[in-house]
Write an enzyme that holds these catalytic residues in place. Structure first.
Site, PDB file in Angstrom:
ATOM      1  CG  LEU A 123      76.345 -68.415 -23.722  1.00 44.14           C
ATOM      2  CD1 LEU A 123      76.477 -70.008 -24.283  1.00 44.14           C
ATOM      3  CD2 LEU A 123      75.172 -68.375 -22.618  1.00 44.14           C
ATOM      4  CG  HIS A 142      54.037 -66.748 -23.143  1.00 45.85           C
ATOM      5  ND1 HIS A 142      54.430 -67.903 -23.518  1.00 45.85           N
ATOM      6  CD2 HIS A 142      52.746 -66.352 -23.629  1.00 45.85           C
ATOM      7  CE1 HIS A 142      53.377 -68.053 -24.611  1.00 45.85           C
ATOM      8  NE2 HIS A 142      52.419 -67.335 -24.595  1.00 45.85           N
ATOM      9  CG  ASP A 174      55.869 -75.640 -27.968  1.00 40.99           C
ATOM     10  OD1 ASP A 174      55.319 -74.747 -27.837  1.00 40.99           O
ATOM     11  OD2 ASP A 174      55.461 -76.676 -28.682  1.00 40.99           O
TER      12      ASP A 174
HETATM   13  C1  IPE Z   1      57.465 -72.674 -32.102  1.00 40.48           C
HETATM   14  O1  IPE Z   1      56.318 -72.824 -31.263  1.00 40.48           O
HETATM   15  C2  IPE Z   1      58.079 -71.243 -31.742  1.00 40.48           C
HETATM   16  C3  IPE Z   1      58.448 -70.819 -30.604  1.00 40.48           C
HETATM   17  C4  IPE Z   1      58.726 -71.594 -29.536  1.00 40.48           C
HETATM   18  C5  IPE Z   1      59.010 -69.463 -30.508  1.00 40.48           C
HETATM   19  P1  IPE Z   1      55.065 -72.984 -31.652  1.00 40.48           P
HETATM   20  O2  IPE Z   1      54.223 -73.584 -30.337  1.00 40.48           O
HETATM   21  O3  IPE Z   1      54.386 -71.735 -32.152  1.00 40.48           O
HETATM   22  O4  IPE Z   1      55.089 -74.170 -32.702  1.00 40.48           O
HETATM   23  P2  IPE Z   1      53.645 -74.944 -33.555  1.00 40.48           P
HETATM   24  O5  IPE Z   1      52.958 -73.798 -34.228  1.00 40.48           O
HETATM   25  O6  IPE Z   1      52.957 -75.353 -32.693  1.00 40.48           O
HETATM   26  O7  IPE Z   1      54.654 -75.647 -34.361  1.00 40.48           O
HETATM   27  C1  IPE Z   2      55.982 -71.443 -26.588  1.00 38.98           C
HETATM   28  O1  IPE Z   2      54.903 -71.910 -25.736  1.00 38.98           O
HETATM   29  C2  IPE Z   2      56.220 -69.952 -26.433  1.00 38.98           C
HETATM   30  C3  IPE Z   2      56.085 -69.301 -27.775  1.00 38.98           C
HETATM   31  C4  IPE Z   2      55.707 -70.036 -28.870  1.00 38.98           C
HETATM   32  C5  IPE Z   2      55.857 -67.771 -27.867  1.00 38.98           C
HETATM   33  P1  IPE Z   2      53.529 -72.068 -26.517  1.00 38.98           P
HETATM   34  O2  IPE Z   2      52.790 -70.653 -26.078  1.00 38.98           O
HETATM   35  O3  IPE Z   2      53.779 -72.373 -27.741  1.00 38.98           O
HETATM   36  O4  IPE Z   2      53.145 -72.946 -25.338  1.00 38.98           O
HETATM   37  P2  IPE Z   2      52.067 -74.266 -26.076  1.00 38.98           P
HETATM   38  O5  IPE Z   2      52.432 -74.961 -26.951  1.00 38.98           O
HETATM   39  O6  IPE Z   2      50.533 -73.467 -26.595  1.00 38.98           O
HETATM   40  O7  IPE Z   2      51.689 -74.951 -24.649  1.00 38.98           O
HETATM   41 MG    MG Z   3      53.439 -74.356 -28.854  1.00 35.53          MG
END
Ligand code: IPE
Ligand code: IPE
Ligand code: MG
Length: 260
Positions: A136, A42, A25
């Site tokens: 792995l 990303h 995240d």
């Molecule tokens: C959780 O991240 C899903 C992934 C990392 C793929 P999100 O950023 O979508 O989670 P929430 O919605 O903030 O909890």
């Molecule tokens: C996690 O990073 C990746 C996915 C959920 C695909 P985020 O896109 O949720 O990044 P933040 O949380 O908005 O910074």
């Molecule tokens: Mg996020």
């Protein structure tokens, strides 16, 4: 089947986690901080995946599971979702040969029927190509949700009972054998980057006894050092699985006296 329930039987605990599960995240915030579009985060996130996979191989981790796209991430703006789909295709096209060369088995879990044919085909090919690798097991959770997993396992159990023409016992083991990751032990260590402290519908069933580690580091900045810090924290934990510290001490003393 590798899966055994930690609540049915106390699992063996190794110094290095056998299975690490990560919510990657903070990509969007990493990019925003740099005045870049969210999707740049990303793209950089894929580089972090590469270095963490390598670090896991080096540390002797057997299973690494990465949450790449949740069943709730479809709620994001269409542009971002499309970008993530394209990135998934590119990563599958570019990275699988390298994974295979390094002895890594790739699995993808989640409701894959929601992805287009091209992605589904790339996933099938990658899984088949790497199926016999043993160094792995890298699992990518894509359109995955913990509730979906429990639901689809239950559905399969009911279908098995219907096919057998008799009731099938509902136990942790019979549910477990239909979970998307029945090929893996439960995660020992759960890591979430990006500062949030929630599970966001990840491996709800399988995280029952995982050790949780949260870091503010955004996923694109997460690397081998950061992974080693997480493993270091894990190593200091006492995993009791419901027992007392004294019981654990007795157990290790008995093991010592047996090995003398
Ligand atoms: C959780 O991240 C899903 C992934 C990392 C793929 P999100 O950023 O979508 O989670 P929430 O919605 O903030 O909890
Ligand atoms: C996690 O990073 C990746 C996915 C959920 C695909 P985020 O896109 O949720 O990044 P933040 O949380 O908005 O910074
Ligand atoms: Mg996020």
């Amino acid at each position: 089947m590798t899966y055994t329930s930690s609540t049915v039987r106390v699992p063996d605990v190794a110094a290095v986690p056998r299975h690490i599960a990560i919510i990657m995240d903070g990509n969007g915030r990493w990019a925003t901080q740099r005045r870049l579009p969210r999707v740049a985060g990303h793209t950089r996130g894929v580089d972090a995946v590469r270095s963490v996979v390598e670090a896991c191989v080096e540390r002797g981790v057997e299973y690494l599971t990465l949450f790449a796209f949740s069943s709730e991430n479809w709620r994001r703006p269409t542009d971002e979702v499309s970008f993530l789909m394209r990135l998934f295709v590119t990563a599958l096209e570019r990275e699988v040969a390298r994974l295979h060369a390094n002895g890594i088995r790739l699995r993808v879990v989640g409701d894959l029927s929601m992805f287009n044919e091209r992605i589904q085909d790339l996933i099938r090919r990658a899984e088949t190509k790497t199926a016999r690798n043993t160094r792995l097991t890298l699992t990518i959770a894509a359109n995955y949700g913990g509730r979906w997993d429990i639901m689809q396992a239950t559905r399969k159990l009911v279908e098995a009972a219907a096919a057998a023409g008799e009731p099938v016992p509902v136990t942790e083991d019979t549910i477990g054998q239909y979970l998307a990751m029945s090929y893996a032990p439960e995660p020992d260590l759960f890591i979430r980057t990006g500062g949030e402290q929630r599970v966001s519908n990840f491996l709800l069933w399988q995280l029952a006894y995982a050790e949780f580690y949260f870091t503010d580091t955004f996923w694109p900045d997460f690397n081998a050092d950061a992974l080693n810090r997480a493993i270091g924290s894990y190593t200091e934990r006492e995993r009791r699985f419901g027992r007392t510290s004294a019981q654990l001490e007795n157990q290790s003393q008995n093991a010592d006296s047996l090995s003398c």
